[in-house]
Design an enzyme around this catalytic site. Structure first.
Site, PDB file in Angstrom:
ATOM      1  CG  ASP A 537      -1.962   1.078   1.153  1.00 26.73           C
ATOM      2  OD1 ASP A 537      -2.963   0.864   0.466  1.00 26.73           O
ATOM      3  OD2 ASP A 537      -1.783   2.140   1.783  1.00 26.73           O
ATOM      4  CG  ASN A 545      -4.519  11.436  -6.726  1.00 24.88           C
ATOM      5  OD1 ASN A 545      -3.843  11.626  -7.719  1.00 24.88           O
ATOM      6  ND2 ASN A 545      -5.084  10.279  -6.472  1.00 24.88           N
ATOM      7  CG  ASP A 554      -4.059   8.857 -13.213  1.00 24.08           C
ATOM      8  OD1 ASP A 554      -4.363   8.373 -12.111  1.00 24.08           O
ATOM      9  OD2 ASP A 554      -4.896   9.281 -14.033  1.00 24.08           O
ATOM     10  CG  ASP A 580      -3.172   3.918  -2.381  1.00 21.87           C
ATOM     11  OD1 ASP A 580      -4.066   3.072  -2.183  1.00 21.87           O
ATOM     12  OD2 ASP A 580      -2.833   4.752  -1.531  1.00 21.87           O
TER      13      ASP A 580
END
Length: 666
Positions: A537, A545, A554, A580
C-alpha cells in the site's frame, strides 16, 4: 418434429406439481420471520441481501427476511436495540456504541474499505482538506471515521460550520454548502453527471482505513436465537457472493422489485465502485480481521474517542458456534434436499432422452445428397469457404471463397489434394479424432484450427464438418464450412487483455492475479515448492492527488509500477488491485531472507523521489508478506494474512516491511 406423449407429460407435470407443492408447504411452515434494518434507501449497496431473498438463500436457511429501508435520521443501532429489527447494517462506529454500553455484536464485514469520504467544491487544483476551515459542511450520522480524519489532520470540529445532512447533492452543486460527507460509490455519480468540479478527501490518506457496512445484531439475539443468527449470517454472505458475481442481474432485480429511484447507469456505477472496496476476489466476503478492528480501535483511542484499555471481547461474532444449534433445521433441510434430488434426477433423465432424440433428428435433417446441383448451390451461396472431399479427405469441390481464402487463383489448385495437406501438423490428431467421432454419431460442433495456405502463411479458422450421405443414407464424403476468424481472434485477445489488466499501469488486475495465485499454489503443492505473497500500500499517495491533481497521481502510479517490475523476475507477478494498492507474487521463493530482500528492494525504490512534470514527489510504502505454505495453504488465507501483515507494517509507522505473525509483535 419430436412428438411428446401428452399422457406422459401430463403425469410428469402432475407429479412435479405435487412434489413442489409438498416441499413448498413444508418449507413455508418452517420459516422464521426476521427483519434487517438497512443503512439507507434501496440501492446496490445492499445487493447481497436482495440476492439472498430473491435466490432463496434465506428460505433455504429457514428464514423469511424483511428488508427495512432507512430514512434520513434513522439509527440502525437504535432500531435493532429497540427490537424493531433483528439485524442491522452499520459503520465501524459500532465500536463506539459498544464502548458506550450498547450490547452490539459485529457479525460480518461487507466492505473491506469504507466508502465514506468528504466531497468538497473544487475552488483550486491545489486545495487540501485544510481549506475546509470555516466552511459549511454537512455531516451524516455514523461518520465518526471522518471526524477522526479531520482531527488527525488538525481540524477541530469547531473550526467547521457543521450542518445537518440533507442527503441531496444539489445543495453542494448549487453552493448552499461547501462540502458534505458522501459514499464514493453513490454521490460521486450525481456530481459527475452534473459536470461538477469536486475534490474527494478520504481518511485512508492518513492511514485511517475502516471497515464499512458491517452486518450486526444484539447480544440478546445471539443468546436467544443462536441458530437463527448463524443461518442468517451464512445466507447473507452467500447472497453477497452471488450478487458481486452477477451485478447486472441484481440491478435488474432492484429496478423491478425494490426501487426505481435511480437509473440503471447509477446502479452500474455503484456496482463498479464497490468491487475494489469489497475485494471479494481476494478476501472472503464477510471476513473480519481482528487486527483491523484493533487498528480501528487504536485510531479512536489516539483521538480520545475510546479509552486506552478498550477491549474487543464480545464485540466480534464467533463464527464457529457449537454444531448443535443447527439441529432444529437439519431434519427439514434433509427432507427438502432428498425431495429436490429425486425431482432433479427425474428431470435430468427425461431431458437426456429428449436431447438424444432431437440430436438424432437434426443429423438426419442435415444429411446431404450426392446431387451436383445441390453441391454447387452450397458452394456458391455460402459467405464462408466450403470444401467437399471424399471419405479419404481428397478435395473434390471448393467454393470461390475457399480459393480466395487459401490465396489461390483457381479451384484446380485445391482439387485432388488431401485436406490434411493444409492443416497445421499439430492439429491433425485432433481433427482426425473429431471426424472419427462424427462417424460414431458424436458431433463436437465447430472448432478452431490453423490452416497452411498455398503461399505458406498461417490462417486462424473455425471449421464445421458434416458427413455427406447418398440416397441410401450411407456416408459418401465430407463437407467442411471454413470461416476466417483471424480478426475475431485479435479482437478477443485485445478484449481478454483489457479484461485482465489495469488500464492505467498495464499490470494484471485483481481477476488475473487471483487466477495466477490459485495456479501458483496448485503448482507449489504439486512440485512441493514455496511461494510468497506481498500486499503493498503506497503511503502518502492521496495528498499527491489532492495537491497536484489526478493526472500527476496517475503518472506516479505508472512509474511506481515500473519500479516494482524491475525488482522481480519475469516469472513473478506484480498486479494492481485498487487505487494505490498493489500485490506481488514470488514463485518458488527460496526462503524468508530472499523474500525479505526482494521486499526491501521494492521499499527502497519506492521511497526514492519521483520526478514528474517538474515536481519532485516523495512517498513510501507499507509491505506485508505471507509465505506458502507456512502462513496459509489456500489463496484466501494467504491473502488475509498478507493483508494483516501490511496493516501491522502501517501500525509500526509505515515505510516498513512486515512478515506475517499470528500474534503481532509488540
Amino acid at each position: 418434429m419430436l412428438q411428446l406423449n401428452s399422457g406422459f407429460f401430463g403425469r410428469w407435470h402432475l407429479w412435479a406439481t405435487l412434489i413442489c407443492g409438498l416441499l413448498g408447504t413444508t418449507a413455508a411452515q418452517a420459516l422464521e420471520s426476521v427483519t434487517l434494518q438497512l443503512k439507507w434507501t434501496h440501492a446496490f449497496q445492499f445487493a447481497g441481501y436482495y440476492a439472498a431473498v430473491e435466490k432463496g438463500f434465506y428460505q433455504q436457511a429457514g428464514l423469511q427476511v424483511k428488508l427495512r429501508e432507512a430514512a434520513p435520521g434513522t439509527d440502525p443501532v437504535k432500531v435493532v436495540m429497540d427490537g424493531q429489527a433483528d439485524f442491522g447494517v452499520g459503520a465501524s462506529s459500532l465500536l463506539l456504541e459498544r464502548q458506550a454500553g450498547v450490547p452490539v455484536v459485529a457479525l460480518a464485514v461487507i466492505f473491506q474499505h469504507s466508502p465514506l469520504v468528504l466531497v468538497a467544491r473544487q475552488s483550486q487544483p491545489t486545495q487540501s482538506v485544510h481549506d475546509l476551515q470555516g466552511k459549511r459542511v454537512m455531516f451524516e450520522a455514523q461518520s465518526a471515521e471522518l471526524q477522526a480524519y479531520l482531527r488527525q489532520e488538525g481540524l477541530d470540529a469547531t473550526a467547521l460550520q457543521s450542518l445537518p445532512h440533507s442527503f441531496n447533492t444539489r445543495d453542494l452543486i448549487e453552493g448552499r454548502v461547501d462540502a458534505m460527507t458522501a459514499y464514493s460509490t453513490n454521490e460521486l455519480y450525481d456530481l459527475d453527471q452534473a459536470d461538477f468540479a469536486y475534490q474527494v478527501y478520504s481518511p485512508r490518506a492518513v492511514g485511517i482505513d475502516f471497515y464499512g457496512d458491517n452486518l450486526f445484531t444484539s447480544e440478546q439475539q445471539i443468546k436467544t436465537h443462536p441458530a437463527r443468527v448463524a443461518a442468517f449470517r451464512a445466507a447473507s454472505l452467500k447472497g453477497w457472493q452471488y450478487a458481486m458475481a452477477h451485478p447486472d442481474e441484481i440491478i435488474d432485480l432492484i429496478l423491478t422489485r425494490y426501487s426505481k429511484q435511480h437509473t440503471r447507469a447509477f446502479y452500474q456505477f455503484e456496482a463498479q465502485q464497490m468491487a475494489p472496496l469489497l475485494q471479494s476476489s481476494l478476501i472472503e466476503v464477510g471476513y473480519m480481521n481482528p487486527g483491523r478492528w484493533h487498528h480501528i480501535a487504536q485510531t479512536y483511542v489516539s483521538l480520545g474517542l475510546l479509552p486506552k484499555d478498550v477491549s474487543l471481547d464480545g464485540f466480534l461474532y464467533d463464527t464457529t458456534p457449537p454444531s448443535s444449534i443447527w439441529s432444529p433445521y437439519l431434519a427439514g433441510a434433509l427432507t427438502l434436499l432428498l425431495g429436490m434430488t429425486l425431482l432433479v434426477s427425474y428431470i435430468l433423465h427425461t431431458n437426456r432422452r429428449l436431447a438424444a432424440s432431437l440430436a438424432s433428428q437434426k443429423l438426419a435433417q442435415q444429411a446431404l445428397t450426392e446431387s451436383q446441383q445441390l453441391y454447387q448451390s452450397i458452394l456458391h451461396a455460402s459467405p464462408d469457404a466450403v470444401v467437399v472431399s471424399d471419405l479419404q479427405g481428397i478435395i473434390q469441390h471448393a467454393s470461390p471463397v475457399a480459393v480466395t481464402m487459401m490465396r489461390g487463383t483457381t479451384e484446380d489448385q485445391l482439387l485432388g489434394r488431401n485436406i490434411a495437406d493444409f492443416r497445421d501438423p499439430a492439429d491433425i490428431p485432433r481433427a482426425t479424432a473429431n471426424i472419427a467421432a462424427m462417424f460414431k454419431g458424436v458431433y463436437n460442433g465447430a472448432e478452431d484450427y490453423q490452416l497452411i495456405r498455398l503461399d505458406g502463411s498461417m490462417l486462424e479458422t473455425e471449421i464445421n464438418a458434416e458427413i455427406v450421405r447418398n440416397a441410401q443414407g450411407k456416408p459418401s464424403g465430407l463437407i467442411f464450412v471454413v470461416r476466417d476468424i483471424s480478426e475475431r481472434k485479435k479482437t478477443e485477445q485485445r478484449i481478454r487483455h483489457m479484461a485482465q489488466h489495469d488500464a492505467l499501469t498495464g499490470l494484471p488486475n485483481r481477476a488475473l492475479f487471483s487466477d495466477r495465485l490459485q495456479r501458483a499454489i496448485a503448482n507449489a503443492v504439486r512440485d512441493q515448492t514455496s511461494l510468497a505473497l506481498m500486499f503493498i500500500d503506497l503511503d502518502k499517495f492521496k495528498p499527491v492527488n489532492d495537491t497536484h491533481g489526478h493526472a500527476v497521481g496517475d503518472l506516479l502510479l505508472q512509474e511506481a509500477a515500473q519500479r516494482m517490475l524491475q525488482c522481480v523476475r519475469d516469472s513473478d507477478t506484480v498486479a494492481r488491485i485498487g487505487g494505490d494498492e498493489f500485490v506481488v507474487l514470488l514463485r518458488g521463493a527460496t526462503g524468508v531472507p530472499e523474500t525479505l530482500a526482494v521486499a526491501e528492494k521494492i521499499r527502497s525504490v519506492l521511497v526514492r523521489p519521483f520526478l514528474l512534470q517538474a515536481y519532485s514527489l516523495q512517498i513510501s510504502c507499507s509491505i506485508g508478506i505471507a509465505l506458502f505454505p507456512e502462513h496459509g495453504q489456500d489463496d484466501i488465507t494467504l491473502a488475509k494474512n498478507a493483508d494483516l501483515a501490511m496493516y501491522q507494517a502501517k501500525e509500526r509507522g509505515r515505510n516498513q516491511v512486515c512478515l506475517y505473525q499470528a500474534t503481532p509483535a509488540p
